[in-house]
Scaffold this motif. Structure first.
Motif, PDB file in Angstrom:
ATOM      1  N   SER A   1     -12.790 -36.644  16.755  1.00  0.00           N
ATOM      2  CA  SER A   1     -14.068 -36.991  17.392  1.00  0.00           C
ATOM      3  C   SER A   1     -13.652 -37.917  18.891  1.00  0.00           C
ATOM      4  O   SER A   1     -14.563 -38.030  19.571  1.00  0.00           O
TER       5      SER A   1
ATOM      6  N   TYR B   1     -12.797 -39.393  22.106  1.00  0.00           N
ATOM      7  CA  TYR B   1     -12.938 -38.939  23.660  1.00  0.00           C
ATOM      8  C   TYR B   1     -13.072 -40.079  24.625  1.00  0.00           C
ATOM      9  O   TYR B   1     -14.103 -40.745  24.228  1.00  0.00           O
TER      10      TYR B   1
ATOM     11  N   LYS C   1     -25.757 -31.505  25.441  1.00  0.00           N
ATOM     12  CA  LYS C   1     -26.261 -33.045  25.160  1.00  0.00           C
ATOM     13  C   LYS C   1     -26.035 -33.624  26.590  1.00  0.00           C
ATOM     14  O   LYS C   1     -26.814 -34.431  26.918  1.00  0.00           O
ATOM     15  N   TYR C   2     -24.876 -33.243  27.438  1.00  0.00           N
ATOM     16  CA  TYR C   2     -24.685 -34.196  28.452  1.00  0.00           C
ATOM     17  C   TYR C   2     -25.101 -33.493  29.734  1.00  0.00           C
ATOM     18  O   TYR C   2     -24.934 -34.015  31.060  1.00  0.00           O
TER      19      TYR C   2
ATOM     20  N   MET D   1     -16.044 -32.079  20.112  1.00  0.00           N
ATOM     21  CA  MET D   1     -17.175 -31.565  20.404  1.00  0.00           C
ATOM     22  C   MET D   1     -18.112 -31.231  19.088  1.00  0.00           C
ATOM     23  O   MET D   1     -19.062 -31.537  18.921  1.00  0.00           O
TER      24      MET D   1
ATOM     25  N   ASP E   1     -24.388 -36.210  15.044  1.00  0.00           N
ATOM     26  CA  ASP E   1     -25.597 -36.462  15.804  1.00  0.00           C
ATOM     27  C   ASP E   1     -26.705 -35.873  15.043  1.00  0.00           C
ATOM     28  O   ASP E   1     -27.943 -36.325  14.877  1.00  0.00           O
TER      29      ASP E   1
ATOM     30  N   GLU F   1     -18.809 -34.775  17.011  1.00  0.00           N
ATOM     31  CA  GLU F   1     -20.159 -35.243  17.533  1.00  0.00           C
ATOM     32  C   GLU F   1     -21.362 -34.456  17.276  1.00  0.00           C
ATOM     33  O   GLU F   1     -22.156 -35.111  16.819  1.00  0.00           O
ATOM     34  N   GLU F   2     -21.347 -33.236  17.332  1.00  0.00           N
ATOM     35  CA  GLU F   2     -22.498 -32.369  16.942  1.00  0.00           C
ATOM     36  C   GLU F   2     -22.991 -32.671  15.496  1.00  0.00           C
ATOM     37  O   GLU F   2     -24.106 -33.007  15.024  1.00  0.00           O
TER      38      GLU F   2
ATOM     39  N   THR G   1     -22.161 -25.042  24.406  1.00  0.00           N
ATOM     40  CA  THR G   1     -21.977 -25.860  23.102  1.00  0.00           C
ATOM     41  C   THR G   1     -22.941 -26.994  23.451  1.00  0.00           C
ATOM     42  O   THR G   1     -23.387 -27.390  24.261  1.00  0.00           O
ATOM     43  N   TYR G   2     -22.745 -27.561  22.070  1.00  0.00           N
ATOM     44  CA  TYR G   2     -23.874 -28.870  21.825  1.00  0.00           C
ATOM     45  C   TYR G   2     -23.261 -29.906  22.812  1.00  0.00           C
ATOM     46  O   TYR G   2     -24.142 -30.551  23.482  1.00  0.00           O
ATOM     47  N   ARG G   3     -22.272 -30.247  23.056  1.00  0.00           N
ATOM     48  CA  ARG G   3     -21.641 -31.127  24.081  1.00  0.00           C
ATOM     49  C   ARG G   3     -22.212 -30.679  25.462  1.00  0.00           C
ATOM     50  O   ARG G   3     -22.577 -31.617  26.167  1.00  0.00           O
ATOM     51  N   ARG G   4     -22.011 -29.408  25.981  1.00  0.00           N
ATOM     52  CA  ARG G   4     -22.632 -29.187  27.289  1.00  0.00           C
ATOM     53  C   ARG G   4     -24.219 -29.390  27.255  1.00  0.00           C
ATOM     54  O   ARG G   4     -24.651 -29.893  28.084  1.00  0.00           O
TER      55      ARG G   4
END
Length: 197
Positions: free
Chosen positions: A32, A34, A116-117, A1, A8, A4-5, A111-114
């Motif tokens: 990274s 996944y 972003k998706y 996570m 990006d 990736e942040e 989180t960034y992942r949360r």
């Protein structure tokens, strides 16, 4: 996570991230990958907070406390606290299904992942609502906000005002969440709303 942040927002290669984050050669790409595949490696539990701190420093955003969450508890009660604790050596997660365990931030900060998706809501990406927290974007001048709008001189470093801004937004989110919890437990909040939070 976190890798990736960092990629990006900076556009750096994995090799450049190894250097910028002071990681061993090849760690950024291994962290990274996944879904999990051959060669995938997660940071040691004791090192996850350190990686968060390094990425936050690189992106000029306030660092958050990393926590381990068990999302299975949310199936029974969407307002339950899924936090098991902070990552540490010896943490026993063997009794939990691997698909229910994830890393998050204290206080349910996304989180960034949360971000972003998450699917857009009424045409608005959830990520767009939080872009202000990355100082690197303030410095690049790509945000629709300005220091002047906050009553600050343009020369004010983001590190001087972003931590207080993030803390205030965290406080406001927690107040809204607490109000929703009270309404849901009192049976006032419609079921459709309680399941969408």
């Amino acid at each position: 996570m976190l890798i990736e942040e960092a990629r990006d927002f900076t556009g750096l290669t994995f090799e450049q991230l190894d250097e910028a984050l002071e990681l061993k050669e090849g760690e950024a790409i291994r962290y990274s990958r996944y879904p999990i595949e051959r060669g995938t490696r997660a940071p040691n539990a004791d090192d996850i907070q350190d990686l968060e701190d390094r990425v936050a420093r690189l992106l000029k955003r306030p660092a958050h406390t990393v926590v381990v969450e068990n999302n299975a508890v949310l199936n029974a009660d969407p307002y339950a606290d899924p936090v098991i604790g902070e990552p540490r050596s010896g943490m026993n997660l063997r009794d939990l299904d691997a698909t229910d365990v994830q890393l998050g931030y204290e206080g349910d900060w996304p989180t960034y992942r949360r971000l972003k998706y998450s699917p857009p809501t009424r045409g608005v990406r959830v990520l767009d609502l939080y872009l202000w927290q990355w100082g690197i974007l303030w410095d690049k001048g790509v945000l629709p906000w300005s220091r002047e709008a906050l009553g600050l001189p343009q020369s004010t470093p983001v590190e001087e005002f972003l931590p207080a801004l993030v803390q205030e937004v965290k406080r406001q989110r927690q107040e809204v969440f607490a109000d929703l919890q009270h309404l849901q437990h009192a049976g006032i909040l419609p079921e459709s709303l309680s399941n969408s939070w």
